[in-house]
Design a protein around this motif. Structure first.
Motif, short mmCIF file in Angstrom:
data_model
loop_
_atom_site.label_atom_id
_atom_site.label_comp_id
_atom_site.label_asym_id
_atom_site.label_seq_id
_atom_site.Cartn_x
_atom_site.Cartn_y
_atom_site.Cartn_z
N TRP A 121 0.86 -1.18 0.00
CA TRP A 121 0.00 0.00 0.00
C TRP A 121 0.90 1.23 0.00
O TRP A 121 1.81 1.35 0.82
N THR A 122 0.64 2.15 -0.93
CA THR A 122 1.45 3.36 -1.01
C THR A 122 0.56 4.59 -0.91
O THR A 122 -0.58 4.60 -1.40
N LEU A 125 -3.29 0.07 -3.18
CA LEU A 125 -2.57 -1.21 -3.19
C LEU A 125 -1.96 -1.40 -4.58
O LEU A 125 -2.68 -1.39 -5.58
N LYS A 126 -0.63 -1.58 -4.63
CA LYS A 126 0.08 -1.64 -5.90
C LYS A 126 1.09 -2.78 -5.91
O LYS A 126 1.41 -3.36 -4.88
N GLN A 127 1.60 -3.06 -7.10
CA GLN A 127 2.77 -3.91 -7.27
C GLN A 127 4.00 -3.00 -7.33
O GLN A 127 4.04 -2.06 -8.13
N VAL A 128 4.97 -3.26 -6.45
CA VAL A 128 6.19 -2.46 -6.41
C VAL A 128 7.38 -3.41 -6.32
O VAL A 128 7.22 -4.58 -5.94
N PRO A 129 8.58 -2.95 -6.65
CA PRO A 129 9.75 -3.84 -6.56
C PRO A 129 10.01 -4.29 -5.12
O PRO A 129 9.88 -3.50 -4.17
N THR A 130 10.40 -5.52 -4.96
CA THR A 130 10.77 -6.04 -3.64
C THR A 130 12.13 -5.47 -3.26
O THR A 130 13.08 -5.54 -4.06
N GLY A 151 7.10 1.87 5.95
CA GLY A 151 6.45 1.11 7.02
C GLY A 151 6.11 -0.31 6.62
O GLY A 151 6.67 -0.87 5.67
N GLY A 152 5.18 -0.88 7.35
CA GLY A 152 4.93 -2.31 7.25
C GLY A 152 3.76 -2.74 6.40
O GLY A 152 3.49 -3.95 6.31
N LEU A 153 3.04 -1.81 5.76
CA LEU A 153 1.85 -2.21 5.00
C LEU A 153 2.27 -2.71 3.61
O LEU A 153 1.92 -2.16 2.57
N ALA A 156 -7.35 -2.89 3.89
CA ALA A 156 -6.72 -1.88 4.74
C ALA A 156 -7.63 -0.69 4.98
O ALA A 156 -7.68 -0.15 6.10
N HIS A 157 -8.38 -0.27 3.97
CA HIS A 157 -9.26 0.88 4.15
C HIS A 157 -10.31 0.60 5.22
O HIS A 157 -10.62 1.47 6.05
#
Length: 336
Positions: free
Chosen positions: A4-5, A16-21, A113-115, A316-317
């Motif tokens: 989540w960004t 909620l997105k796909q992002v690089p690990t 953070g942790g989300l 999350a929302h």
């Protein structure tokens, strides 16, 4: 990985997105996140009322989380792959007095953070997860448990025979009730709900005040203490209510300011402060050494976190909405 960004302030901008690990660097851990817990801070940050000038766009929010070490960077000696760890909010505050630069190293803003499914943490920015707690339970500790512990032990020296007044029954407040009771203190709790006050008694509260039916709760607290006042008020409300906290405190007592539910500013009658010789102490969570002390205390006294609701990662929302509506204890989001 999924994360989540926060692309801008406002819940409509939390996606909620796909992002690089991420990859663990030297002296860092790659943690596979199991669960996060929400604090009022996390809501205020999304809304843009918590140090907005410090927050980068695209931030992964939520300060408190627990998980499993998935990989280690060069030079890591404290933890190995597969070990369970819990985040430490002020990632560079290891011990000693507060320094202003620690504010730039808060997890969940301005640091990531942790989300998210994976997060990188310094090996000195975590504590071992207590063996007797699940990851969902451990995720509730970094802010909500350490804050009242730090107020009571590092500043207040609370023990048997002392009296602590706790406002409300949210995450910080429930931990405060449990910790103060285990320390042997008398615990007075305020709430607008008789049902929640009944539940608070089962956790260790000795006296309760419904501030909806008894708006002058400070006078009620004085009456409960035969006019002496309480040794420590854990003030999670902030705003103009600080004045009532001062009235409820004994001469030379402490008001631990830990929250700002009713606002970040207040006006004070300085004569009240002077005549009470009140110590108004800001509490910025606590350092890692104290977190270790807290974990040992929780284990020794068999204290388990009180979790109101657990949400799935895509929800999350809804978790934030529940936080805003009010909870008895903690709101947790399961990630893994």
């Amino acid at each position: 990985m999924r994360a989540w960004t926060l692309d801008d302030f406002g819940f409509e901008n939390l996606h909620l997105k796909q992002v690089p690990t991420p990859v663990a660097g030297a002296h860092e851990l790659l943690v596979k996140v199991s669960a996060v817990s929400l604090n009022y801070r996390d809501k205020a940050l999304v809304e843009g009322i918590y140090a907005p000038e410090k927050m980068p766009k695209g931030l992964i929010p939520v300060a408190d989380f627990a998980g499993v070490v998935a990989a280690v960077g060069e030079g890591v000696t404290a933890f190995g792959v597969g070990e369970r760890v819990t985040s430490h909010f002020y990632s560079t505050w290891e011990d000693g007095p507060w320094l202003p630069e620690y504010a730039d190293h808060q997890l969940g803003g301005p640091l990531g953070g942790g989300l998210t499914e994976y997060q990188v943490l310094g090996e000195n920015a975590v504590v071992p997860t207590p063996a007797g707690l699940t990851d969902e339970q451990a995720a509730t500790l970094p802010i909500a448990a350490l804050t009242p512990w730090f107020a009571m032990r590092e500043y207040g020296n609370i023990g048997a025979g002392d009296t602590v007044l706790v406002q409300g029954t949210g995450g910080v407040s429930i931990f405060a009730i449990q910790i103060a009771a285990a320390l042997g203190a008398r615990v007075i709790v305020t709430s607008s709900s008789d049902e929640k006050l009944t539940r608070a008694r089962k956790l260790g509260a000795t006296d309760t005040i419904n501030y909806r039916t008894t708006p002058d709760w400070a006078t009620a607290a004085l009456e409960l203490t035969d006019g002496a006042g309480v040794d420590l008020v854990l003030d999670v409300v902030g705003g103009e209510g600080i004045r009532d906290s001062i009235r409820a405190a004994r001469g030379g007592g402490m008001v631990a300011v830990v929250g700002f539910l009713n606002g970040q500013s207040t006006t004070l009658d300085l004569m009240d402060v002077i005549w009470h010789q009140t110590r108004i102490q800001g509490i910025a969570v606590g350092h890692r050494r104290s977190f270790h002390d807290l974990v040992r205390f929780l284990e020794d006294h068999h204290i388990h976190p009180v979790i109101d609701t657990v949400y799935d990662f895509p929800d999350a929302h809804a978790a934030y909405d529940q936080l805003a509506a009010g909870a008895f204890g903690k709101i947790v989001i399961q990630v893994a």
